[in-house]
Design a protein around this motif. Structure first.
Motif, PDB file in Angstrom:
ATOM      1  N   PRO A 141       0.825  -1.209   0.000  1.00  0.00           N
ATOM      2  CA  PRO A 141       0.000   0.000   0.000  1.00  0.00           C
ATOM      3  C   PRO A 141       0.861   1.262   0.000  1.00  0.00           C
ATOM      4  CG  PRO A 141      -0.757  -1.566   1.659  1.00  0.00           C
ATOM      5  CD  PRO A 141       0.569  -2.068   1.169  1.00  0.00           C
ATOM      6  N   ALA A 142       0.437   2.257  -0.767  1.00  0.00           N
ATOM      7  CA  ALA A 142       1.177   3.513  -0.828  1.00  0.00           C
ATOM      8  C   ALA A 142       1.002   4.285   0.476  1.00  0.00           C
ATOM      9  CB  ALA A 142       0.695   4.351  -2.004  1.00  0.00           C
ATOM     10  N   ALA A 143       2.083   4.870   0.953  1.00  0.00           N
ATOM     11  CA  ALA A 143       2.019   5.659   2.179  1.00  0.00           C
ATOM     12  C   ALA A 143       1.357   6.998   1.893  1.00  0.00           C
ATOM     13  CB  ALA A 143       3.428   5.871   2.732  1.00  0.00           C
ATOM     14  N   SER A 144       0.778   7.594   2.927  1.00  0.00           N
ATOM     15  CA  SER A 144       0.172   8.905   2.769  1.00  0.00           C
ATOM     16  C   SER A 144       1.263   9.930   2.505  1.00  0.00           C
ATOM     17  CB  SER A 144      -0.601   9.283   4.033  1.00  0.00           C
ATOM     18  OG  SER A 144      -1.188  10.551   3.899  1.00  0.00           O
ATOM     19  N   PRO A 145       1.081  10.829   1.535  1.00  0.00           N
ATOM     20  CA  PRO A 145       2.117  11.820   1.206  1.00  0.00           C
ATOM     21  C   PRO A 145       2.481  12.689   2.404  1.00  0.00           C
ATOM     22  CG  PRO A 145       0.463  11.742  -0.515  1.00  0.00           C
ATOM     23  CD  PRO A 145      -0.065  10.923   0.608  1.00  0.00           C
ATOM     24  N   ALA A 146       3.762  13.013   2.504  1.00  0.00           N
ATOM     25  CA  ALA A 146       4.248  13.871   3.583  1.00  0.00           C
ATOM     26  C   ALA A 146       4.397  15.318   3.133  1.00  0.00           C
ATOM     27  CB  ALA A 146       5.594  13.343   4.097  1.00  0.00           C
ATOM     28  N   VAL A 147       4.059  15.615   1.882  1.00  0.00           N
ATOM     29  CA  VAL A 147       4.190  16.966   1.346  1.00  0.00           C
ATOM     30  C   VAL A 147       2.792  17.541   1.114  1.00  0.00           C
ATOM     31  CG1 VAL A 147       6.366  16.346   0.235  1.00  0.00           C
ATOM     32  CG2 VAL A 147       4.228  16.195  -1.074  1.00  0.00           C
ATOM     33  N   PRO A 148       2.682  18.864   1.008  1.00  0.00           N
ATOM     34  CA  PRO A 148       1.360  19.454   0.734  1.00  0.00           C
ATOM     35  C   PRO A 148       0.774  18.893  -0.554  1.00  0.00           C
ATOM     36  CG  PRO A 148       2.945  21.147   1.364  1.00  0.00           C
ATOM     37  CD  PRO A 148       3.735  19.890   1.166  1.00  0.00           C
ATOM     38  N   HIS A 149      -0.494  18.485  -0.513  1.00  0.00           N
ATOM     39  CA  HIS A 149      -1.077  17.861  -1.690  1.00  0.00           C
ATOM     40  C   HIS A 149      -2.593  17.923  -1.638  1.00  0.00           C
ATOM     41  CE1 HIS A 149      -1.449  14.669   1.307  1.00  0.00           C
ATOM     42  NE2 HIS A 149      -2.369  14.105   0.520  1.00  0.00           N
ATOM     43  N   LEU A 150      -3.210  17.702  -2.770  1.00  0.00           N
ATOM     44  CA  LEU A 150      -4.655  17.548  -2.881  1.00  0.00           C
ATOM     45  C   LEU A 150      -4.925  16.077  -3.139  1.00  0.00           C
ATOM     46  CD1 LEU A 150      -7.585  18.575  -3.246  1.00  0.00           C
ATOM     47  CD2 LEU A 150      -7.034  18.959  -5.663  1.00  0.00           C
ATOM     48  N   SER A 151      -5.635  15.428  -2.247  1.00  0.00           N
ATOM     49  CA  SER A 151      -5.933  14.008  -2.385  1.00  0.00           C
ATOM     50  C   SER A 151      -7.219  13.827  -3.185  1.00  0.00           C
ATOM     51  CB  SER A 151      -6.081  13.361  -1.001  1.00  0.00           C
ATOM     52  OG  SER A 151      -6.302  11.967  -1.117  1.00  0.00           O
ATOM     53  N   ILE A 152      -7.146  13.013  -4.240  1.00  0.00           N
ATOM     54  CA  ILE A 152      -8.298  12.732  -5.091  1.00  0.00           C
ATOM     55  C   ILE A 152      -8.505  11.222  -5.124  1.00  0.00           C
ATOM     56  CG2 ILE A 152      -9.218  12.827  -7.433  1.00  0.00           C
ATOM     57  CD1 ILE A 152      -9.171  15.542  -6.154  1.00  0.00           C
TER      58      ILE A 152
END
Length: 402
Positions: A141-152
């Motif tokens: 499973p991909a880890a949750s991003p640690a940088v500012p982002h918009l999750s879609i």
């Protein structure tokens, strides 16, 4: 400057292309820039496939070096671009992220990350039958991003994804200020739930995917049923002696899948400014599902909530909206309905109500029966006047560029 990230099979190229077309920006796809050359080198420089883990220490940095260099040139000449790549290392922050930011400077980078289940992505990779997918390492499973982002959510359609990204970028749909609905007065506002108050589209699709999988039914059976009760669909899909068990099962699944649900922009504030006697929620889901989704969106359920449990005929029949108006003690013709689905608009029209169509679930043309289209309830407010409730537009900042 936009970067679209996600694992293989997430649909990032499709979304990137749609955004580039809409924003009239160049598209820079990591695979397009690097795969043709690497495929030509397979068998000469690379004895096995270039995606093999043994080549990762050299191939990965080289590929992203090409992307950054090209992006830097495009920014200097065109001012911006849409980048498409997994950006796995970049999403963790650190040197890879700062290198990307430096490459696109002075443009501001907005990172979009497509999220979804490993099972969904594996199924999509199998369906597209790309030869290179056979050589991808299973990283889990991909880890949750640690940088500012918009999750879609990757389960959304490309159109639904594009809509949410553009809205987040500030590219709002112009309001038709000449719509007759602004000149009318109303006694109450009746809200659909899914897609109007709660952005639950991905949850609905996930739930029905799970249901279809458990029942050995074709995938994606729910798309044409949005805004309609579950019973008619389940009756079409299952033998008569399994319908009741099927309905209980889909209710359990939908009531539990609420973690990703968020309020539609402006929904909470809009409905909270109406007194209890002037508002109602009218949904095709059951009361249990409705209360779970409202709670997940942070919106208190009003005293009048008409669900599939309360009516004999669901949308597009007018009964749900006629029932809500009666429970509020007002005439349907003095009600304003807020809907996001064709079946709901049809039901509201048949009941004699005014209708606002909320975009984000279906194409604007599918809501042509509405008096007004909006891309979020933060675009509107309701004023209390001696004649009743009056709809007014809220000023919005100018649309952002690419």
């Amino acid at each position: 400057m936009i970067a679209v990230s996600g694992v293989a099979g997430s649909g990032k190229t499709t979304l990137g292309r749609a955004l580039a077309k809409e924003l009239r920006l160049p598209l820079l796809d990591l695979d397009t820039l690097t795969v043709p050359l690497l495929d030509q080198l397979h068998g000469t420089l690379f004895g096995d496939h270039w995606l093999a883990p043994a080549h990762a220490p050299a191939v990965r940095p080289a590929r992203y070096s090409v992307l950054r260099a090209t992006a830097s040139e495009v920014v200097a000449t065109a001012g911006g671009a849409v980048l498409v790549a997994p950006f796995t290392a970049e999403l963790t922050g650190g040197r890879a992220w700062t290198d990307l930011l430096d490459a696109v400077a002075p443009a501001e980078l907005r990172m979009v990350n497509l999220r979804g289940s490993a099972k969904l992505f594996a199924r999509r990779r199998a369906e597209r039958s790309e030869p290179r997918d056979q050589h991808r390492a299973d990283t889990g499973p991909a880890a949750s991003p640690a940088v500012p982002h918009l999750s879609i959510n990757a389960r959304l359609t490309p159109g639904q994804q594009r809509f949410r990204v553009l809205r987040a970028l500030g590219r709002r749909t112009p309001l038709d200020l000449d719509s007759p609905v602004f000149a009318r007065s109303f006694d109450a506002v009746l809200f659909d739930l899914d897609g109007v108050l709660a952005d639950s589209t991905a949850s609905v699709l996930r739930s029905w995917d799970q249901f279809a999988d458990e029942m050995s039914l074709p995938a994606a059976v729910v798309e044409s049923n949005h805004g309609r009760p579950a019973r008619p669909l389940v009756q079409r899909l299952l033998p008569a002696d399994q319908v009741d068990d099927g309905l209980r099962r889909i209710e359990d699944i939908e009531a539990a899948d609420v973690l990703s649900i968020e309020p539609v922009p402006g929904a909470g504030d809009f409905i909270s400014r109406l007194p209890d006697g002037r508002r109602a929620v009218v949904t095709s889901g059951t009361r249990r599902i409705a209360t779970a989704r409202l709670a997940a969106a942070g919106i208190a359920a009003p005293p009048v909530l008409v669900s599939a449990d309360d009516v004999r005929c669901g949308k597009p029949d007018p009964e749900p909206y006629v029932s809500a108006a009666a429970r509020l003690g007002v005439a349907p013709a003095r009600c304003l309905v807020v809907e996001d689905a064709p079946a709901g608009v049809e039901a509201a029209r048949a009941a004699g109500c005014g209708v606002i169509g909320v975009l984000g679930t279906v194409e604007p043309s599918d809501l042509s029966g509405a008096d007004l289209l909006v891309d979020g309830l933060d675009r509107l407010r309701v004023d209390h006047t001696p004649a009743g409730l009056r709809l007014a537009a809220v000023d919005q900042p100018a649309a952002a560029g690419g």
